[in-house]
Scaffold this motif. Structure first.
Motif, mmCIF file in Angstrom:
data_model
loop_
_atom_site.group_PDB
_atom_site.id
_atom_site.type_symbol
_atom_site.label_atom_id
_atom_site.label_comp_id
_atom_site.label_asym_id
_atom_site.label_seq_id
_atom_site.Cartn_x
_atom_site.Cartn_y
_atom_site.Cartn_z
ATOM 1 N N ARG A 1 -1.892 25.885 58.456
ATOM 2 C CA ARG A 1 -1.428 25.545 59.801
ATOM 3 C C ARG A 1 -0.606 24.260 59.750
ATOM 4 O O ARG A 1 -1.050 23.268 59.175
ATOM 5 N N ILE A 2 0.598 24.313 60.366
ATOM 6 C CA ILE A 2 1.412 23.116 60.574
ATOM 7 C C ILE A 2 1.166 22.680 62.008
ATOM 8 O O ILE A 2 1.262 23.502 62.930
ATOM 9 N N ALA A 3 0.900 21.396 62.229
ATOM 10 C CA ALA A 3 0.624 20.929 63.590
ATOM 11 C C ALA A 3 1.260 19.564 63.803
ATOM 12 O O ALA A 3 1.067 18.643 63.000
ATOM 13 N N SER A 4 2.008 19.438 64.884
ATOM 14 C CA SER A 4 2.509 18.149 65.341
ATOM 15 C C SER A 4 1.661 17.700 66.521
ATOM 16 O O SER A 4 0.687 18.361 66.895
ATOM 17 N N ARG A 5 2.055 16.609 67.123
ATOM 18 C CA ARG A 5 1.350 16.147 68.313
ATOM 19 C C ARG A 5 1.526 17.129 69.469
ATOM 20 O O ARG A 5 0.739 17.131 70.423
ATOM 21 N N SER A 6 2.533 18.001 69.386
ATOM 22 C CA SER A 6 2.885 18.856 70.523
ATOM 23 C C SER A 6 2.545 20.327 70.344
ATOM 24 O O SER A 6 2.360 21.039 71.327
ATOM 25 N N GLY A 7 2.511 20.812 69.106
ATOM 26 C CA GLY A 7 2.303 22.235 68.920
ATOM 27 C C GLY A 7 1.967 22.570 67.492
ATOM 28 O O GLY A 7 1.876 21.683 66.627
ATOM 29 N N HIS A 8 1.796 23.857 67.209
ATOM 30 C CA HIS A 8 1.437 24.261 65.861
ATOM 31 C C HIS A 8 1.984 25.640 65.552
ATOM 32 O O HIS A 8 2.403 26.384 66.456
ATOM 33 N N ALA A 9 1.981 25.975 64.268
ATOM 34 C CA ALA A 9 2.351 27.306 63.799
ATOM 35 C C ALA A 9 1.544 27.596 62.547
ATOM 36 O O ALA A 9 1.173 26.673 61.807
ATOM 37 N N GLU A 10 1.265 28.871 62.310
ATOM 38 C CA GLU A 10 0.474 29.270 61.149
ATOM 39 C C GLU A 10 1.269 30.224 60.279
ATOM 40 O O GLU A 10 1.993 31.091 60.791
ATOM 41 N N GLY A 11 1.149 30.070 58.961
ATOM 42 C CA GLY A 11 1.868 30.937 58.038
ATOM 43 C C GLY A 11 1.246 30.906 56.657
ATOM 44 O O GLY A 11 0.203 30.277 56.429
ATOM 45 N N ILE A 12 1.912 31.569 55.728
ATOM 46 C CA ILE A 12 1.450 31.652 54.344
ATOM 47 C C ILE A 12 2.186 30.600 53.516
ATOM 48 O O ILE A 12 3.405 30.479 53.586
ATOM 49 N N ALA A 13 1.452 29.842 52.716
ATOM 50 C CA ALA A 13 2.027 28.758 51.925
ATOM 51 C C ALA A 13 2.807 29.294 50.730
ATOM 52 O O ALA A 13 2.468 30.324 50.144
ATOM 53 N N LYS A 14 3.850 28.550 50.380
ATOM 54 C CA LYS A 14 4.610 28.793 49.157
ATOM 55 C C LYS A 14 4.880 27.436 48.518
ATOM 56 O O LYS A 14 5.565 26.598 49.094
ATOM 57 N N VAL A 15 4.324 27.218 47.341
ATOM 58 C CA VAL A 15 4.543 25.964 46.622
ATOM 59 C C VAL A 15 5.890 26.041 45.929
ATOM 60 O O VAL A 15 6.150 26.969 45.144
ATOM 61 N N SER A 16 6.772 25.067 46.217
ATOM 62 C CA SER A 16 8.139 25.149 45.726
ATOM 63 C C SER A 16 8.688 23.772 45.412
ATOM 64 O O SER A 16 8.643 22.867 46.259
ATOM 65 N N PRO A 17 9.266 23.577 44.216
ATOM 66 C CA PRO A 17 9.848 22.274 43.870
ATOM 67 C C PRO A 17 11.151 21.982 44.605
ATOM 68 O O PRO A 17 11.653 20.864 44.518
ATOM 69 N N ARG A 18 11.699 22.957 45.327
ATOM 70 C CA ARG A 18 12.940 22.677 46.052
ATOM 71 C C ARG A 18 12.678 21.878 47.335
ATOM 72 O O ARG A 18 13.608 21.451 48.001
ATOM 73 N N VAL A 19 11.412 21.703 47.685
ATOM 74 C CA VAL A 19 11.054 20.901 48.849
ATOM 75 C C VAL A 19 10.658 19.507 48.379
ATOM 76 O O VAL A 19 9.863 19.359 47.444
ATOM 77 N N SER A 20 11.189 18.467 49.006
ATOM 78 C CA SER A 20 10.880 17.091 48.630
ATOM 79 C C SER A 20 9.441 16.735 48.980
ATOM 80 O O SER A 20 8.870 17.300 49.916
ATOM 81 N N PRO A 21 8.846 15.796 48.261
ATOM 82 C CA PRO A 21 7.507 15.317 48.645
ATOM 83 C C PRO A 21 7.524 14.764 50.064
ATOM 84 O O PRO A 21 8.481 14.121 50.492
ATOM 85 N N GLY A 22 6.473 15.058 50.806
ATOM 86 C CA GLY A 22 6.382 14.581 52.178
ATOM 87 C C GLY A 22 7.096 15.448 53.188
ATOM 88 O O GLY A 22 7.150 15.106 54.367
ATOM 89 N N VAL A 23 7.635 16.580 52.732
ATOM 90 C CA VAL A 23 8.391 17.474 53.612
ATOM 91 C C VAL A 23 7.758 18.856 53.616
ATOM 92 O O VAL A 23 7.339 19.369 52.574
ATOM 93 N N ILE A 24 7.679 19.464 54.792
ATOM 94 C CA ILE A 24 7.266 20.853 54.953
ATOM 95 C C ILE A 24 8.474 21.609 55.486
ATOM 96 O O ILE A 24 9.119 21.170 56.450
ATOM 97 N N ALA A 25 8.815 22.744 54.863
ATOM 98 C CA ALA A 25 10.018 23.487 55.248
ATOM 99 C C ALA A 25 9.662 24.906 55.655
ATOM 100 O O ALA A 25 8.790 25.544 55.051
ATOM 101 N N GLY A 26 10.334 25.394 56.689
ATOM 102 C CA GLY A 26 10.165 26.775 57.124
ATOM 103 C C GLY A 26 11.481 27.318 57.633
ATOM 104 O O GLY A 26 12.122 26.698 58.482
ATOM 105 N N THR A 27 11.916 28.449 57.089
ATOM 106 C CA THR A 27 13.183 29.007 57.532
ATOM 107 C C THR A 27 13.045 29.642 58.913
ATOM 108 O O THR A 27 11.985 30.162 59.279
#
Length: 534
Positions: free
Chosen positions: A413-439
């Motif tokens: 689950r990704i959650a901000s102060r305002s909302g959330h979304a749920e999905g399946i994780a994919k570990v990928s080196p193309r994403v920088s540390p400290g960043v969560i990416a979703g197309t």
């Protein structure tokens, strides 16, 4: 910065192309048009003739407190295009005035705007939007709230356009023309015109008796062969096909040979050639067959020097500091704007730093992006794209994944102060540390993924007047049971909508999604979130 403007390898721009709104037919003059004045609903400079400092609100606050700031909602004195997110925020708060009718076109705010779930409350409140009309190609996540849905064409089956902005890398004179590939696939009006936005607006204007539409609405250009004559504007093509005639006339092309005229006679545009003379049509064919008009690249250059395009002022060819910008205040904070390049830490709508508000509780930044095979939201019903990539993933850097004990395939689950979304994780080196990416493109709840009741002819509503193609869409009568339209589970219901996890303004500005304080653009890349394994 080193004097390379208008030289090869330096800063140049395209020089535009032939005009399309004048020459033979005057497509820009509306005699007796009503005068529009006052403040645009999103307070942008280009469509407002009042600055915040000239408003009654500023004068009232200045008198009451000695300081006219902050404004109730932000104003944007340097913005030249409409701001849909802030316009909806204004409709929600009725600032600077309430909305009576909202016509939605070419956008799905509920799904495609970060934090757009907030607008469900706006769209469903008749006190905020008394009449909601959506012009759409599908029943989208936003259109479900409309009082009326007007069917529209897509870019292949009915849209015209003059695409100078699409040739921005071309340094020579020229512009592309967009034209339909096939006849519109929407239904037809009783008099045979395609159902689409422009015909809806024309009919609405004629019904209301507005100038510039209907019989004898288009004047001939005063400097051309049709001076003193007038022509009907009763359908979309009356306007746009005459624009093609103007374009060819201003490009100075000669009549196309007979072989090209025969070739173009099979194009959908040829059904409307009667809006121009035979000679105008022959010249129009010359640009239609080539997709526009383009001077050779070398025509823009004199040796190493670019001879058209950017106009330079010898005294200030490039402004490193803009005095007007630097001497203007932000209406929401009262702070002076900076007149040159600078780094500015992400803020909410009233100037508070998001890092200070969200702190260590939300350690990640979530970003959204688009894949080449899934452009925008309409690929939710592209079955070939779905086969290649049936769902999106929550992408996370390997080191962050180790720290959180997450592996590819875990549900998170990704959650901000305002909302959330749920999905399946994919570990990928193309994403920088400290960043969560979703197309983008995934997590749809509408656009054919849900069941609907459409009274009075469901099959006509979902299949363009029965012009369906079972090979392409498998949209046959088996998908419709009386008034009931069955959900098509093949469509993009899988995956998650990353925008649902995006941060909004929360306790200020009516919790509207974040926008850039300078220009008003919607914020896609600054939401801070936390990630947890489910």
């Amino acid at each position: 910065l080193i004097g390379n403007m208008n030289w090869k390898g330096g800063v140049v721009r395209n020089s535009s192309g032939p005009d399309w709104d004048a020459g033979l037919y005057d497509l820009s003059t509306i005699e007796g048009a009503p005068t529009v004045s006052g403040v645009h609903i999103s307070r942008i400079d280009a469509r407002s003739d009042i600055a915040y400092e000239d408003s009654s609100e500023f004068r009232r606050k200045l008198e009451e407190t000695g300081d006219g700031y902050p404004s109730t909602r932000p104003w944007y004195p340097f913005t030249h295009a409409g701001i849909t997110t802030e316009a909806l925020g204004a409709a929600d708060s009725k600032y600077p005035y309430p909305v009576k009718i909202w016509i939605n076109y070419y956008i799905n705010q509920r799904h495609s705007v970060p934090g757009g779930i907030r607008f469900e409350d706006t769209f469903t409140d008749p006190d905020k939007i008394p009449l909601f009309i959506s012009v759409d190609t599908t029943i989208s996540e936003t259109s479900i709230y409309a009082d009326y849905i007007v069917p529209d064409v897509m870019y292949l089956d009915g849209q015209y356009g003059f695409m100078g902005q699409q040739t921005g890398a071309v340094t020579a004179y020229g512009s592309a023309i967009r034209q339909p590939v096939v006849e519109p696939l929407t239904g037809r009006t009783d008099d045979g015109r395609a159902m689409l936005m422009e015909n809806f607006l024309i009919d609405l204007a004629v019904r209301l008796g507005l100038p510039g539409f209907g019989k004898a609405a288009i004047p001939g250009d005063s400097g051309g062969p049709h001076a003193g004559k007038r022509f009907d504007l009763l359908k979309y093509e009356d306007y746009m096909v005459r624009g093609v005639a103007n374009f060819a006339h201003n490009a100075g092309v000669g009549p196309a040979p007979a072989s090209e005229q025969d070739y173009v006679s099979r194009f959908p545009v040829a059904a409307h050639r009667n809006v121009m003379t035979d000679d105008e049509w022959a010249r129009a064919v010359a640009v239609l067959a080539r997709g526009g008009y383009f001077d050779p690249p070398e025509a823009a250059w004199n040796g190493e020097r670019h001879t058209i395009g950017v106009k330079l002022d010898d005294r200030a060819p490039l402004q490193i500091w803009n005095e007007v910008l630097g001497s203007t205040k932000e209406s929401q904070t009262g702070r002076d704007r900076w007149g040159g390049p600078t780094f500015k830490e992400p803020e909410d709508g009233v100037g508070r730093k998001l890092s200070a508000l969200d702190g260590d509780e939300y350690p990640f930044t979530v970003v959204t992006f688009r894949l080449p095979i899934r452009t925008k939201s309409r690929t939710a019903y592209d079955y070939w794209a779905i086969e290649v990539m049936p769902e999106n993933r929550v992408e996370i850097n390997p080191q962050d994944a180790v720290n959180l004990g997450i592996v590819t395939g875990d549900r998170v689950r990704i959650a901000s102060r305002s909302g959330h979304a749920e999905g399946i994780a994919k570990v990928s080196p193309r994403v920088s540390p400290g960043v969560i990416a979703g197309t983008h493109h995934f997590g749809h709840t509408q656009q054919g993924t849900s069941e609907w009741t459409i009274t009075g002819g469901a099959i006509d509503a979902v299949a363009g007047g029965r012009n369906y193609d079972p090979v392409l869409h498998d949209m046959t009568s088996s998908n419709v049971d009386g008034h009931r339209v069955k959900a098509d589970r093949r469509r993009g219901a899988a995956g998650f909508n990353v925008n649902d996890a995006m941060r909004r303004n929360n306790d200020v500005l009516d919790d509207i999604p974040l926008v850039d304080n300078a220009g008003g653009a919607t914020i896609f890349l600054d939401s801070r979130v936390k990630l947890e394994k489910l």
